[in-house]
Design a protein around this motif. Structure first.
Motif, PDB file in Angstrom:
ATOM      1  N   ARG A 461       0.838  -1.207   0.000  1.00 42.41           N
ATOM      2  CA  ARG A 461       0.000   0.000   0.000  1.00 42.41           C
ATOM      3  C   ARG A 461       0.873   1.257   0.000  1.00 42.41           C
ATOM      4  N   PRO A 462       0.529   2.242  -0.816  1.00 36.18           N
ATOM      5  CA  PRO A 462       1.338   3.466  -0.884  1.00 36.18           C
ATOM      6  C   PRO A 462       1.255   4.340   0.359  1.00 36.18           C
ATOM      7  N   ASP A 463       0.256   4.070   1.241  1.00 35.90           N
ATOM      8  CA  ASP A 463       0.122   4.913   2.438  1.00 35.90           C
ATOM      9  C   ASP A 463       0.784   4.293   3.665  1.00 35.90           C
ATOM     10  N   ILE A 464       1.451   3.135   3.496  1.00 34.43           N
ATOM     11  CA  ILE A 464       2.112   2.475   4.631  1.00 34.43           C
ATOM     12  C   ILE A 464       3.616   2.421   4.398  1.00 34.43           C
ATOM     13  N   PHE A 465       4.377   2.951   5.361  1.00 33.67           N
ATOM     14  CA  PHE A 465       5.839   2.970   5.276  1.00 33.67           C
ATOM     15  C   PHE A 465       6.440   1.702   5.879  1.00 33.67           C
ATOM     16  N   GLU A 488       3.130   6.309   5.743  1.00 31.97           N
ATOM     17  CA  GLU A 488       4.022   7.104   4.906  1.00 31.97           C
ATOM     18  C   GLU A 488       3.899   8.567   5.324  1.00 31.97           C
ATOM     19  N   PRO A 489       4.998   9.335   5.292  1.00 38.47           N
ATOM     20  CA  PRO A 489       4.903  10.757   5.623  1.00 38.47           C
ATOM     21  C   PRO A 489       3.823  11.452   4.794  1.00 38.47           C
ATOM     22  N   GLY A 490       2.979  12.209   5.478  1.00 34.42           N
ATOM     23  CA  GLY A 490       1.917  12.933   4.787  1.00 34.42           C
ATOM     24  C   GLY A 490       0.661  12.125   4.536  1.00 34.42           C
ATOM     25  N   GLN A 491       0.663  10.829   4.902  1.00 32.54           N
ATOM     26  CA  GLN A 491      -0.498   9.970   4.683  1.00 32.54           C
ATOM     27  C   GLN A 491      -1.232   9.712   6.008  1.00 32.54           C
ATOM     28  N   GLU A 497     -10.280   0.568   7.026  1.00 34.33           N
ATOM     29  CA  GLU A 497     -10.016   0.339   5.608  1.00 34.33           C
ATOM     30  C   GLU A 497      -8.850  -0.628   5.429  1.00 34.33           C
ATOM     31  N   ILE A 498      -7.864  -0.566   6.331  1.00 28.23           N
ATOM     32  CA  ILE A 498      -6.733  -1.508   6.296  1.00 28.23           C
ATOM     33  C   ILE A 498      -7.234  -2.932   6.548  1.00 28.23           C
ATOM     34  N   LYS A 499      -8.113  -3.103   7.528  1.00 32.50           N
ATOM     35  CA  LYS A 499      -8.673  -4.435   7.805  1.00 32.50           C
ATOM     36  C   LYS A 499      -9.439  -4.959   6.585  1.00 32.50           C
ATOM     37  N   ALA A 500     -10.215  -4.092   5.973  1.00 33.26           N
ATOM     38  CA  ALA A 500     -10.995  -4.503   4.800  1.00 33.26           C
ATOM     39  C   ALA A 500     -10.075  -4.903   3.646  1.00 33.26           C
TER      40      ALA A 500
END
Length: 541
Positions: A461-465, A488-491, A497-500
């Motif tokens: 996922r692009p929003d998880i670092f 991720e920085p800025g996210q 939604e992560i669970k889904a």
């Protein structure tokens, strides 16, 4: 079987010749180096070797500048003489607690010249851990960086200690001695050979408790063949090592680089942009790192990366923790097809190496065994598993046999193959995939879950670092999954939604019941995740 192993040895010697580790045109030097390895151990032997064949070649670059192989050899002899004068004799155990710099190398080489056993301490130790390990290993002297002065309060005050590095502005205790003092006060005339090699004690990662000590008295030339067989080492090349040298990968690659008279660039603390600058400034052909470091370099803005010429780089060697498929793909896009994923352990040494073409086929794979190594899978009943895509316990046969832990324990061995502690499977290409640690497996509601599968999915996922999934106690299911996520920085990812997302991609029982957001995950200096810290994490604090 014996004939097959003998043929392996012949092939391994060929690998050493092909890669320049042994030189058929200089048989006297080759024989001398082999003989010395049985006396001094690898660190002193290989420095002495390169000091003879390439005395003016730069051996190391750190924040204090450069040292040639001749200077490294001479200064380590002076340090050894100083330690000997203080009563540190062959067979004694000394500890070194130092970051990557000349002081660490001088300590290791001096120990080899004296026949002293050196325990390589983890720079991430807390005071109780450090004191317990020193007591268990019967440490008789400590060589350490000034930043660790506070840890030494836990040791007997009469225990001799020497400073390997002094930070600017540090107020030193009265009578403190530095390695520079020993170099200045002692002769560089060669010492008599010790009666036997002292060897190393390399500590395990300690992710599940107090680190165990894994001793290595001698290192066979076959162990060197394993490392050079599938990795792009260059004779008299340049390496940047940011993986800690106190641990197996950093130590092994430094030793091979030294055998090949490489210029080795090191820094005391990792900095993503600083590492790119070191590669560019030194025209390095190899970088040795852990995946978390690679992640931070790959995440640098494109305009920052563009400031540095990395065209000299032909190999990024990764080890120490899992290389996720997502990071593998991203880093290849950023740096090109130069990734090499090394899999092994403190106990097993090298098991497999994945080369760039194999990582292109199966991102995240750990590849195939190098010369003299072999990998098998065994089930819970100790029966060999040969089926494709079937997860089982990973066992390794290596040319660098494990001597057993210093506390007397040993790893399980089946048919000459030693347990790695991991589980994995071979894919349809014959490439080994590591699915996780055997003891990381979580049984939730009667179903087996390996956290790494869930983690790899979420890292796409692009929003998880960064992410970790652990099992925590649950009255109904025995264990339930809890995910710790670094955005991720800025996210600003959403927990539901992560669970889904997991539910839509994996089996229902692999969905985390809770998602906790953190600024960072607890990792040790080699990048391994400290899962026990997360298991004990108080989400209500």
């Amino acid at each position: 079987m014996k004939l097959a192993h003998a043929l392996e040895v012949v092939k391994a010697l060929g690998v050493l010749r092909q890669n320049g580790v042994s030189n058929p045109k200089a048989p006297v030097e080759t024989l001398r180096t082999m003989r010395e390895s049985q006396i001094y151990g690898p660190q002193a032997t290989l420095v002495r070797h390169s000091a003879r064949i390439a005395p003016d070649q730069v051996a190391l670059v750190d924040e204090r500048g450069e040292l040639t192989y001749r200077e490294l050899d001479d200064q380590s002899t002076a340090v050894a003489r100083g330690l000997e004068a203080a009563g540190i004799t062959p067979g004694t155990v000394i500890a070194v607690l130092a970051r990557d710099h000349r002081g660490l190398l001088l300590s290791m080489i001096a120990a080899g010249k004296l026949g002293v056993r050196i325990a390589l301490m983890n720079t991430g130790f807390a005071k109780p851990q450090f004191a317990e390990v020193c007591e268990r290993e019967k440490v008789k002297a400590v060589l350490h960086d000034s930043e660790f002065l506070g840890l030494l309060d836990a040791l007997p005050p009469e225990l001799p200690r020497y400073l390997t590095w002094v930070d600017e502005g540090t107020e030193l205790p009265a009578g403190a001695q530095t390695l520079d003092d020993l170099v200045a006060a002692n002769s560089a005339e060669p010492l008599p050979a010790p009666p036997r090699p002292g060897g190393f004690i390399i500590l395990t990662s300690g992710t599940t408790g107090l680190p165990k000590g894994a001793p290595r008295t001698k290192v066979s030339p076959l162990a060197t063949a394993q490392i050079v067989d599938r990795l792009p080492f260059v004779q008299r090349g340049t390496m940047v090592i940011v993986s800690p040298i106190f641990h197996s990968t950093g130590l092994a690659t430094w030793l091979v680089g030294t055998a090949l008279s490489n210029k080795i660039v090191m820094r005391r603390r990792f900095d993503a942009e600083g590492t790119l600058k070191a590669i560019s400034d030194n025209k390095a052909n190899m970088l040795v790192a852990v995946p978390t470091m690679l992640h931070r370099m790959a995440e640098l803005p494109a305009d920052v990366r563009a400031k540095y010429d990395l065209s000299s780089l032909t190999g990024i060697v990764l080890a120490g923790s899992a290389l996720s498929p997502e990071l593998c793909v991203k880093a290849t896009e950023v740096f090109g097809p130069v990734l090499y994923n090394l899999y092994g352990s403190t106990e097993c040494a090298v098991a497999t190496v994945a080369q760039p073409d194999e990582l292109a086929i199966a991102p995240g794979t750990v590849g195939r065994p190098p010369i003299t190594c072999e990998v098998r899978l065994y089930d819970e009943d100790d029966k060999q598993v040969s089926a494709t895509n079937t997860t089982a316990r990973i066992f390794i046969r290596s040319g660098a046999p494990f001597e057993g832990y210093t506390d007397g324990r040993h790893k399980q061995i089946i048919d000459g193959f030693m347990s790695s502690g991991d589980v994995g499977h071979f894919d349809e290409h014959g490439l080994l995939m590591v699915d996780g640690r055997d003891d990381d497996m979580i049984v939730s509601g009667g179903e087996n879950v390996f956290p790494q599968e869930v983690e790899n999915l979420l890292l796409e996922r692009p929003d998880i670092f960064d992410v970790a999934v652990v099992g925590v106690d649950d009255v109904e299911f025995g264990k339930r999954l809890r995910a710790f996520v670094v955005p991720e920085p800025g996210q600003n990812p959403d927990a539901e939604e992560i669970k889904a997302y997991v539910k839509n991609n994996l089996a229902r029982y692999k969905v985390p019941r809770e998602v906790v957001f953190l600024d960072d995950l607890p990792r040790n200096p080699t990048g391994k995740l400290l899962r026990r810290v997360l298991v004990e994490y108080d989400v209500n604090a």
